[in-house]
Design a protein around this motif. Structure first.
Motif, PDB file in Angstrom:
ATOM      1  N   ASP A 132      12.748  12.683 -16.662  1.00 32.69           N
ATOM      2  CA  ASP A 132      12.764  12.532 -18.107  1.00 32.69           C
ATOM      3  C   ASP A 132      12.467  13.904 -18.719  1.00 32.69           C
ATOM      4  N   PRO A 133      13.238  14.307 -19.732  1.00 31.72           N
ATOM      5  CA  PRO A 133      13.063  15.682 -20.241  1.00 31.72           C
ATOM      6  C   PRO A 133      11.688  15.958 -20.854  1.00 31.72           C
ATOM      7  N   ASP A 134      10.967  14.903 -21.264  1.00 34.28           N
ATOM      8  CA  ASP A 134       9.663  15.123 -21.910  1.00 34.28           C
ATOM      9  C   ASP A 134       8.493  14.972 -20.943  1.00 34.28           C
ATOM     10  N   HIS A 135       8.790  14.680 -19.678  1.00 40.50           N
ATOM     11  CA  HIS A 135       7.713  14.430 -18.722  1.00 40.50           C
ATOM     12  C   HIS A 135       7.870  15.304 -17.482  1.00 40.50           C
ATOM     13  N   PHE A 136       6.763  15.502 -16.796  1.00 38.11           N
ATOM     14  CA  PHE A 136       6.825  16.074 -15.453  1.00 38.11           C
ATOM     15  C   PHE A 136       6.094  15.124 -14.503  1.00 38.11           C
ATOM     16  N   TYR A 137       6.242  15.381 -13.222  1.00 37.76           N
ATOM     17  CA  TYR A 137       5.774  14.420 -12.220  1.00 37.76           C
ATOM     18  C   TYR A 137       4.828  15.100 -11.245  1.00 37.76           C
TER      19      TYR A 137
ATOM     20  N   ALA B 134      23.668  22.220 -11.430  1.00 38.73           N
ATOM     21  CA  ALA B 134      22.454  21.539 -11.894  1.00 38.73           C
ATOM     22  C   ALA B 134      22.317  20.181 -11.201  1.00 38.73           C
ATOM     23  N   PHE B 135      21.079  19.814 -10.872  1.00 46.66           N
ATOM     24  CA  PHE B 135      20.843  18.520 -10.234  1.00 46.66           C
ATOM     25  C   PHE B 135      21.166  17.402 -11.211  1.00 46.66           C
ATOM     26  N   LYS B 136      21.793  16.353 -10.698  1.00 45.35           N
ATOM     27  CA  LYS B 136      22.080  15.191 -11.533  1.00 45.35           C
ATOM     28  C   LYS B 136      20.835  14.306 -11.589  1.00 45.35           C
ATOM     29  N   ALA B 137      20.606  13.696 -12.755  1.00 42.88           N
ATOM     30  CA  ALA B 137      19.500  12.748 -12.873  1.00 42.88           C
ATOM     31  C   ALA B 137      19.760  11.569 -11.949  1.00 42.88           C
TER      32      ALA B 137
ATOM     33  N   ILE C 184       0.859  -1.188   0.000  1.00 42.76           N
ATOM     34  CA  ILE C 184       0.000   0.000   0.000  1.00 42.76           C
ATOM     35  C   ILE C 184       0.891   1.232   0.000  1.00 42.76           C
ATOM     36  N   HIS C 185       0.658   2.118  -0.941  1.00 38.82           N
ATOM     37  CA  HIS C 185       1.358   3.401  -1.008  1.00 38.82           C
ATOM     38  C   HIS C 185       0.325   4.507  -0.870  1.00 38.82           C
ATOM     39  N   TRP C 186       0.547   5.433   0.055  1.00 41.48           N
ATOM     40  CA  TRP C 186      -0.386   6.550   0.191  1.00 41.48           C
ATOM     41  C   TRP C 186      -0.109   7.623  -0.848  1.00 41.48           C
ATOM     42  N   ILE C 187       1.154   7.708  -1.296  1.00 40.97           N
ATOM     43  CA  ILE C 187       1.512   8.694  -2.317  1.00 40.97           C
ATOM     44  C   ILE C 187       1.666   7.970  -3.644  1.00 40.97           C
ATOM     45  N   ARG C 188       1.041   8.509  -4.670  1.00 42.90           N
ATOM     46  CA  ARG C 188       1.194   7.958  -6.009  1.00 42.90           C
ATOM     47  C   ARG C 188       1.766   9.065  -6.881  1.00 42.90           C
ATOM     48  N   VAL C 189       2.901   8.812  -7.494  1.00 45.52           N
ATOM     49  CA  VAL C 189       3.533   9.823  -8.348  1.00 45.52           C
ATOM     50  C   VAL C 189       3.127   9.540  -9.790  1.00 45.52           C
ATOM     51  N   LEU C 190       2.472  10.514 -10.389  1.00 44.10           N
ATOM     52  CA  LEU C 190       1.994  10.355 -11.762  1.00 44.10           C
ATOM     53  C   LEU C 190       2.974  11.019 -12.719  1.00 44.10           C
ATOM     54  N   GLU C 191       3.343  10.273 -13.736  1.00 43.89           N
ATOM     55  CA  GLU C 191       4.195  10.824 -14.789  1.00 43.89           C
ATOM     56  C   GLU C 191       3.292  11.324 -15.901  1.00 43.89           C
ATOM     57  N   MET C 192       3.477  12.581 -16.303  1.00 47.10           N
ATOM     58  CA  MET C 192       2.626  13.167 -17.343  1.00 47.10           C
ATOM     59  C   MET C 192       3.472  13.803 -18.425  1.00 47.10           C
ATOM     60  N   LYS C 193       2.935  13.794 -19.624  1.00 44.89           N
ATOM     61  CA  LYS C 193       3.657  14.385 -20.754  1.00 44.89           C
ATOM     62  C   LYS C 193       3.594  15.897 -20.650  1.00 44.89           C
TER      63      LYS C 193
END
Lengths: 294, 227
Positions: free
Chosen positions: A139-144, B202-205, A109-118
């Motif tokens: 990832d350079p194309d995603h945020f969290y 800069a932060f490292k990945a 069970i995780h109370w925090i869920r991290v969603l990856e979005m474009k």
């Protein structure tokens, strides 16, 4: 006449037998049987229940525990802010939360869920991926977008609970009485954020990994068949400390404080940054804010 | 079916099958299109037994979760009477005070790439800056502001704040950077350089901790829904 008397005799006898059995039970078992709602307990009854819970957990975990029922601090309403410009999606908060709040390890069970979005789609829950696992983040194309209980001012989970097992505390924390929850999961259906989690199986918590600093409405080990969720680390914040996720975050993206204190970090963020809440159109009025510092 | 019907079958099916070819092709393309739409943007479920199907816990990452330093340095920083309670800077062991070596060395004020500190690679506006923009040429144990004022390494945030004004302002009010301790009391701040290497800020990945288990791999507890 005869049949009436024998029925009465039977009822008297059965009642006496039941009373005798109850009298023979341990006080703890009697208390569990005649349990009342947490909010109806008098201070001395709360103390008695905390003592029994402590004894149970001491035995269960094999080491001394503390079970607190510390009430909300005066003039305090907790607020949380998360800096989406900073979050790198490393999930350190997820596991720090598991450690602090004694979640079941397996079933997990995780109370925090991290969603990856474009990045090109913006906040899009339908296209979000909670299972991302690249070699490195970010990832350079995603945020969290980490999501846990949003501690709504107008919580739909509380409205739908048929037994009143979940309610909003004076400091704004939406609490659950694990002893009163019947496991119907209406609250999970009502929550627009997927923040509530059900103990489908017997929770497993290795005794040596348990956090023994517990709150009755927070991180004490849960039984099977009840719902649980983030409590802003009620056991920590009512002692003045930051929630575990705030202290675990390696990039300092998580901010916490008292909304009623104009000098608190959270109040300054609300004043100085443009914040938003998730699914604002639902009028749940979360006290969990997101903002971009960059 | 009558045995006599068979003799006509090949002729009929041959002419029909010719007409069916484009139809079948269209159908196949349609199926491929639907499959592609379904799979687009969705990662595949890891195969049975893959590491991603294990229920990891915080105990699997002692290097992250065994330390509990949220309150360390809190009282010391308060006792030291600093304007902002920060723990000491993360100076490299054995290198500070810098004057231990530099006192006897002549100063070469010509801007150049310095390789004396081999582990330091300047990646912080290196086209326009070099060592002596921040380190004082005469007193190597101090940092130097643009004004010429010398500051201790413990106040390096003043140096960073010269350029990064918005971050400095946010840091002072607790919006930028990490705070630990008490939300209603003593807080431990961190210096900029605790998180950002001053020479390469800069932060490292980093490798993320494992994803949550997909529901189909949650432990079977043998409950009433057992199959």
């Amino acid at each position: 006449m005869n049949s009436d008397r024998s029925r009465r005799d039977f009822l008297v006898g059965a009642t006496a037998a039941a009373a005798g059995m109850l009298a023979a039970c341990s006080p703890a078992a009697r208390e569990r049987f005649f349990r009342r709602h947490f909010q109806e307990l008098t201070p001395s009854e709360i103390d008695a229940r905390m003592r029994r819970l402590k004894e149970d957990y001491d035995r269960q975990l094999g080491r001394p525990t503390t079970v607190s029922a510390r009430a909300a601090l005066p003039n305090t309403v907790y607020g949380y802010a998360l800096d989406l410009s900073r979050c790198i999606g490393c999930r350190t908060c997820v596991y720090a939360c598991v450690k602090e709040n004694n979640q079941s390890r397996d079933p997990q069970i995780h109370w925090i869920r991290v969603l990856e979005m474009k990045k090109e789609k913006g906040i899009d829950f339908e296209g979000a991926n909670p299972y991302y696992d690249p070699a490195t983040v970010p990832d350079p194309d995603h945020f969290y977008l980490p999501v846990a209980c949003q501690q709504c001012r107008n919580p739909p989970c509380v409205s739908v609970c048929p037994v009143g097992a979940t309610w909003q505390e004076p400091d704004g924390i939406v609490a659950i009485d694990y002893d009163w929850c019947i496991g119907c999961r209406c609250c999970m259906a009502a929550c627009p954020y997927g923040a509530r989690h059900f103990n489908w199986g017997e929770p497993s918590l290795p005794a040596k990994e348990a956090n023994t600093n517990m709150h009755v409405l927070g991180n004490r080990p849960r039984p099977r068949g009840v719902v649980e969720k983030c409590t802003f680390c009620v056991q920590r914040v009512r002692e003045g400390r930051y929630p575990a996720c705030v202290e675990a975050c390696p990039v300092g993206a998580r901010k916490f404080g008292n909304l009623l204190d104009r000098e608190s970090e959270i109040s300054k963020i609300l004043r100085e940054k443009r914040v938003f809440v998730l699914k604002a159109e639902l009028k749940t009025e979360p006290k969990f804010y997101y903002f971009y510092s960059l | 079916m009558e045995p006599g019907d068979r003799s006509e079958e090949p002729a009929v099916s041959l002419s029909q099958s010719k007409a069916l070819v484009p139809l079948l092709l269209l159908f196949g393309l349609g199926v491929l299109g639907i499959l592609a739409t379904l799979l687009d943007g969705h990662s595949f479920v890891p195969p049975e037994g893959a590491a991603a199907n294990r229920a990891y816990g915080p105990a699997d990452f002692p290097e992250v979760f065994d330390k509990d330093d949220a309150l360390t340095g809190l009282e010391e920083a308060r006792a030291a009477g600093l304007a902002i309670p920060v723990p000491g800077p993360p100076l490299t062991e054995g290198l500070y005070p810098c004057s231990a070596c530099h006192a006897d060395m002549p100063t070469n004020p010509v801007r150049r790439v310095v390789d004396a500190h081999g582990d330091i690679v300047l990646h912080h506006d290196e086209e326009n800056r070099w060592c002596l923009d921040c380190h004082d040429a005469k007193n190597r144990d101090r940092l130097r502001l643009a004004s010429g004022a010398l500051i201790e390494f413990t106040e390096s945030y003043k140096l960073c704040g010269q350029c990064h004004g918005t971050q400095y302002r946010d840091w002072k009010s607790g919006i930028h950077g990490k705070r630990t301790g008490y939300w209603n009391g003593a807080k431990r701040y961190l210096l900029c350089v605790h998180c950002h290497s001053p020479h390469s800020p800069a932060f490292k990945a980093m490798k993320p901790l494992p994803p949550p288990l997909r529901p189909q791999y949650l432990a079977d507890q043998g409950g009433s829904h057992e199959q």
